[in-house]
Design an enzyme around this catalytic site. Structure first.
Site, PDB file in Angstrom:
ATOM      1  N   THR A  97       8.294   3.930 -13.051  1.00 49.49           N
ATOM      2  CA  THR A  97       8.196   4.032 -14.511  1.00 49.49           C
ATOM      3  C   THR A  97       9.601   4.059 -15.129  1.00 49.49           C
ATOM      4  O   THR A  97      10.603   4.295 -14.438  1.00 49.49           O
ATOM      5  CB  THR A  97       7.459   5.326 -14.925  1.00 49.49           C
ATOM      6  OG1 THR A  97       8.257   6.439 -14.507  1.00 49.49           O
ATOM      7  CG2 THR A  97       6.087   5.420 -14.303  1.00 49.49           C
ATOM      8  N   SER A 154       1.223   3.541  -3.366  1.00 55.83           N
ATOM      9  CA  SER A 154       0.704   4.570  -4.282  1.00 55.83           C
ATOM     10  C   SER A 154      -0.654   5.095  -3.841  1.00 55.83           C
ATOM     11  O   SER A 154      -1.468   4.356  -3.276  1.00 55.83           O
ATOM     12  CB  SER A 154       0.544   4.004  -5.699  1.00 55.83           C
ATOM     13  OG  SER A 154       1.750   3.469  -6.154  1.00 55.83           O
ATOM     14  N   GLU A 192      12.187  -4.397  -4.916  1.00 56.73           N
ATOM     15  CA  GLU A 192      11.162  -4.548  -5.949  1.00 56.73           C
ATOM     16  C   GLU A 192      11.771  -4.563  -7.350  1.00 56.73           C
ATOM     17  O   GLU A 192      11.325  -5.284  -8.231  1.00 56.73           O
ATOM     18  CB  GLU A 192      10.195  -3.363  -5.803  1.00 56.73           C
ATOM     19  CG  GLU A 192       8.972  -3.438  -6.628  1.00 56.73           C
ATOM     20  CD  GLU A 192       8.009  -2.297  -6.299  1.00 56.73           C
ATOM     21  OE1 GLU A 192       8.473  -1.197  -5.933  1.00 56.73           O
ATOM     22  OE2 GLU A 192       6.800  -2.504  -6.416  1.00 56.73           O
ATOM     23  N   GLU A 200      10.804   6.313 -16.926  1.00 63.05           N
ATOM     24  CA  GLU A 200      11.395   7.658 -16.775  1.00 63.05           C
ATOM     25  C   GLU A 200      12.056   7.792 -15.395  1.00 63.05           C
ATOM     26  O   GLU A 200      13.180   8.295 -15.282  1.00 63.05           O
ATOM     27  CB  GLU A 200      10.325   8.751 -16.940  1.00 63.05           C
ATOM     28  CG  GLU A 200       9.782   8.912 -18.355  1.00 63.05           C
ATOM     29  CD  GLU A 200       8.743   7.864 -18.730  1.00 63.05           C
ATOM     30  OE1 GLU A 200       8.272   7.123 -17.842  1.00 63.05           O
ATOM     31  OE2 GLU A 200       8.408   7.759 -19.931  1.00 63.05           O
ATOM     32  N   SER A 254      -1.848  -4.062  -6.002  1.00 63.91           N
ATOM     33  CA  SER A 254      -1.908  -5.395  -6.625  1.00 63.91           C
ATOM     34  C   SER A 254      -2.259  -6.440  -5.581  1.00 63.91           C
ATOM     35  O   SER A 254      -1.715  -6.439  -4.467  1.00 63.91           O
ATOM     36  CB  SER A 254      -0.549  -5.770  -7.234  1.00 63.91           C
ATOM     37  OG  SER A 254      -0.166  -4.836  -8.190  1.00 63.91           O
ATOM     38  N   GLY A 256       0.825  -1.210   0.000  1.00 61.63           N
ATOM     39  CA  GLY A 256       0.000   0.000   0.000  1.00 61.63           C
ATOM     40  C   GLY A 256       0.854   1.252   0.000  1.00 61.63           C
ATOM     41  O   GLY A 256       0.982   1.927   1.020  1.00 61.63           O
TER      42      GLY A 256
HETATM   43  C1  LIG Z   1       0.720  -3.301 -12.941  1.00 56.22           C
HETATM   44  C2  LIG Z   1       0.931  -2.324 -11.842  1.00 56.22           C
HETATM   45  C3  LIG Z   1       0.943  -2.778 -10.541  1.00 56.22           C
HETATM   46  C4  LIG Z   1       1.106  -1.863  -9.507  1.00 56.22           C
HETATM   47  N1  LIG Z   1       1.082  -2.344  -8.221  1.00 56.22           N
HETATM   48  C5  LIG Z   1       1.198  -1.478  -7.202  1.00 56.22           C
HETATM   49  C6  LIG Z   1       1.108  -1.957  -5.861  1.00 56.22           C
HETATM   50  O1  LIG Z   1       0.902  -3.142  -5.602  1.00 56.22           O
HETATM   51  N2  LIG Z   1       1.221  -1.067  -4.857  1.00 56.22           N
HETATM   52  C7  LIG Z   1       1.446   0.260  -5.088  1.00 56.22           C
HETATM   53  O2  LIG Z   1       1.588   0.998  -4.122  1.00 56.22           O
HETATM   54  N3  LIG Z   1       1.519   0.755  -6.363  1.00 56.22           N
HETATM   55  C8  LIG Z   1       1.394  -0.096  -7.413  1.00 56.22           C
HETATM   56  N4  LIG Z   1       1.458   0.367  -8.705  1.00 56.22           N
HETATM   57  C9  LIG Z   1       1.555   1.802  -8.919  1.00 56.22           C
HETATM   58  C10 LIG Z   1       2.874   2.262  -9.523  1.00 56.22           C
HETATM   59  O3  LIG Z   1       3.890   2.228  -8.564  1.00 56.22           O
HETATM   60  C11 LIG Z   1       2.639   3.677 -10.074  1.00 56.22           C
HETATM   61  O4  LIG Z   1       1.698   3.562 -11.119  1.00 56.22           O
HETATM   62  C12 LIG Z   1       3.905   4.288 -10.600  1.00 56.22           C
HETATM   63  O5  LIG Z   1       4.781   4.573  -9.547  1.00 56.22           O
HETATM   64  C13 LIG Z   1       3.613   5.585 -11.389  1.00 56.22           C
HETATM   65  O6  LIG Z   1       2.819   6.446 -10.654  1.00 56.22           O
HETATM   66  P1  LIG Z   1       1.500   7.104 -11.304  1.00 56.22           P
HETATM   67  O7  LIG Z   1       0.707   5.994 -11.911  1.00 56.22           O
HETATM   68  O8  LIG Z   1       0.859   7.933 -10.254  1.00 56.22           O
HETATM   69  O9  LIG Z   1       2.029   8.004 -12.490  1.00 56.22           O
HETATM   70  P2  LIG Z   1       2.675   9.481 -12.374  1.00 56.22           P
HETATM   71  O10 LIG Z   1       3.655   9.514 -11.245  1.00 56.22           O
HETATM   72  O11 LIG Z   1       1.521  10.443 -12.334  1.00 56.22           O
HETATM   73  O12 LIG Z   1       3.431   9.582 -13.716  1.00 56.22           O
HETATM   74  C14 LIG Z   1       2.800   9.947 -14.952  1.00 56.22           C
HETATM   75  C15 LIG Z   1       3.891  10.065 -16.020  1.00 56.22           C
HETATM   76  O13 LIG Z   1       4.804  11.138 -15.680  1.00 56.22           O
HETATM   77  C16 LIG Z   1       6.131  10.649 -15.658  1.00 56.22           C
HETATM   78  N5  LIG Z   1       6.900  11.296 -14.591  1.00 56.22           N
HETATM   79  C17 LIG Z   1       6.491  11.537 -13.323  1.00 56.22           C
HETATM   80  N6  LIG Z   1       7.475  12.125 -12.615  1.00 56.22           N
HETATM   81  C18 LIG Z   1       8.541  12.263 -13.448  1.00 56.22           C
HETATM   82  C19 LIG Z   1       9.862  12.765 -13.301  1.00 56.22           C
HETATM   83  N7  LIG Z   1      10.295  13.258 -12.135  1.00 56.22           N
HETATM   84  N8  LIG Z   1      10.707  12.708 -14.364  1.00 56.22           N
HETATM   85  C20 LIG Z   1      10.283  12.183 -15.563  1.00 56.22           C
HETATM   86  N9  LIG Z   1       9.022  11.706 -15.769  1.00 56.22           N
HETATM   87  C21 LIG Z   1       8.169  11.718 -14.722  1.00 56.22           C
HETATM   88  C22 LIG Z   1       6.013   9.154 -15.382  1.00 56.22           C
HETATM   89  O14 LIG Z   1       7.159   8.435 -15.826  1.00 56.22           O
HETATM   90  C23 LIG Z   1       4.741   8.796 -16.149  1.00 56.22           C
HETATM   91  O15 LIG Z   1       5.062   8.586 -17.502  1.00 56.22           O
HETATM   92  C24 LIG Z   1       1.282  -0.493  -9.766  1.00 56.22           C
HETATM   93  C25 LIG Z   1       1.270  -0.049 -11.090  1.00 56.22           C
HETATM   94  C26 LIG Z   1       1.084  -0.940 -12.124  1.00 56.22           C
HETATM   95  C27 LIG Z   1       1.056  -0.444 -13.528  1.00 56.22           C
END
Ligand SMILES: Cc1cc2nc3c(=O)[nH]c(=O)nc-3n(C[C@H](O)[C@H](O)[C@H](O)COP(=O)(O)OP(=O)(O)OC[C@H]3O[C@@H](n4cnc5c(N)ncnc54)[C@H](O)[C@@H]3O)c2cc1C
Length: 381
Positions: free
Chosen positions: A364, A121, A236, A366, A153, A119
């Site tokens: 991600t 994000s 991770e 990035e 997840s 837990g």
């Molecule tokens: C299949 C899957 C399973 C997951 N499981 C879990 C889980 O079990 N527990 C959990 O806590 N989370 C989980 N996540 C969440 C995951 O950790 C987040 O989706 C991820 O960290 C990106 O955050 P966001 O989706 O809020 O995107 P954002 O942070 O909003 O990013 C949006 C875009 O902006 C870019 N970006 C953001 N900041 C920067 C920067 N500083 N420099 C360059 N580019 C940037 C990103 O690369 C992305 O392309 C999961 C995600 C997926 C897809």
């Protein structure tokens, strides 16, 4: 760096391979959206799931390389396991938990008796995780937790959650965070499914409404949860799974391209795909060595950081390349299910959609490139 496997490691590989081959057909694999608990328990009974853990916590005291060999064989056979417990929560508790917490949780993870979720994000905190807002407020011997997590997840299969909360809203954002372990059956927790574009229910929203958690469930020190969280993130990104999934997909495509069933669909098509197949195979081999290097460094007592980000980024993007290749080369035949004209039962199309998540979860591409640039190459922020 010497990556040659020892005789003991090779013999372990054979042991795991023979065990998996001895199981009834189909019992080595997971379904798309539910865990294979029977397989996990069988692997745990052999001491393999957490073999690199110390014996007192349910491990075998094996090396990181032996742990990696086990995973290579398991994925080759089509299986997987609850890596959220084995690779994230367990190791984080091992590093930051109290002795009591270690004894309470680690042996149960090792025996595959408890399942975990992560837990971290929130709707406003993903890449910028330290912006998280879920609040934990002290109330006697407990904390009261309120807030929302997202993309959690396997929360719907989990017994426990490794939870990040804000305990000091006045402090600079990285210094007001604390980590807890929370029983998912605690009153006030609501789980809502999030269904992915493949139709699989893999992750969830998790709501906390006055959830009462004993203060003894805090992992590490008050307001120092960020440091525990970075340990979790390093673990991770350290796994070899992404490479093994890319290899598994490549093997499937390779098998299909050579099969009788695909012959009519491939007839008259230019054979440039042979070169692409070879290119991808070279990349899979390179990616495997990147992941093995991470295990090698861990075995030396080091904490791979940018090395883990390199392996994660390369192998997750490779997974997408293999999946893209699969739908392109197999065409419509790769998309059909449930007919005599469906040689691949739609798996390549499913893998294409499913692979989108690889470059988002666990940081991600990035964000991982930022880590490689700053911590690996020493570039300025
Ligand atoms: C299949 C899957 C399973 C997951 N499981 C879990 C889980 O079990 N527990 C959990 O806590 N989370 C989980 N996540 C969440 C995951 O950790 C987040 O989706 C991820 O960290 C990106 O955050 P966001 O989706 O809020 O995107 P954002 O942070 O909003 O990013 C949006 C875009 O902006 C870019 N970006 C953001 N900041 C920067 C920067 N500083 N420099 C360059 N580019 C940037 C990103 O690369 C992305 O392309 C999961 C995600 C997926 C897809």
């Amino acid at each position: 760096m010497d990556f040659a496997f020892t005789a003991t490691e090779e013999s372990l590989r054979q042991e795991v391979r023979s065990f998996l081959a001895s199981l009834p057909p189909g019992s080595q694999t997971d379904s798309e959206d539910s865990p294979n608990v029977a397989l996990e328990r069988a692997l745990a009974a052999n001491g393999w799931l957490t073999m690199a853990w110390p014996k007192e916590y349910g491990g075998r005291g094996a090396t990181q390389m032996e742990q990696l060999i086990f995973k290579e064989e398991l994925f080759e056979a089509g299986g997987t396991f609850d890596f959220l417990g084995v690779q994230l929560a367990g190791p984080t508790i091992m590093v930051h938990g109290s002795e009591e917490q270690k004894r309470a949780h680690l042996p149960r993870i090792a025996r595959a008796e408890t399942r975990w979720c992560q837990g971290f994000s929130e709707p406003g905190a993903g890449s910028d995780l330290a912006s998280l807002q879920t609040r934990a407020v002290r109330d006697g011997d407990d904390y009261l937790i309120n807030g929302q997590k997202i993309w959690t997840s396997n929360a719907h299969h989990a017994d426990w959650i490794l939870l990040l909360t804000r305990t000091d809203p006045e402090a600079p954002k990285h210094r007001g965070i604390s980590m807890f372990v929370v029983d998912m059956k605690t009153p006030g927790i609501t789980i809502r499914p999030l269904v992915q574009l493949t139709g699989v229910h893999g992750f969830n929203e998790v709501y906390f409404d006055d959830v009462r958690v004993p203060a003894t469930n805090m992992i590490g020190e008050l307001n120092r949860g960020w440091y525990a969280a970075t340990t979790t993130l390093d673990f991770e990104r350290s796994g070899i799974e992404r490479n093994l999934v890319a290899r598994r997909d490549w093997n499937r495509i390779f098998g299909l391209l050579g099969s009788e069933a695909m012959r009519p669909a491939l007839q008259g098509r230019p054979a440039t795909w042979r070169h692409q197949l070879a290119d991808l195979h070279i990349a899979i081999e390179a990616g495997q060595w990147m992941a093995r290097r991470v295990a090698y460094l861990q075995g030396k007592g080091l904490v791979p950081n940018y090395e883990a980000s390199m392996s994660k980024t390369f192998n997750s993007e490779l997974g997408q390349r293999v999946a893209d290749f699969g739908v392109n080369v197999l065409g419509l035949a790769g998309q059909l299910r449930g007919s005599k004209y469906a040689p691949a039962e739609g798996v390549p199309a499913f893998r294409f959609l499913d692979a989108r998540r690889l470059t988002i979860g666990q940081g991600t591409s990035e964000i991982n490139r930022n880590i490689i640039a700053t911590r690996g190459l020493g570039l300025p922020r």
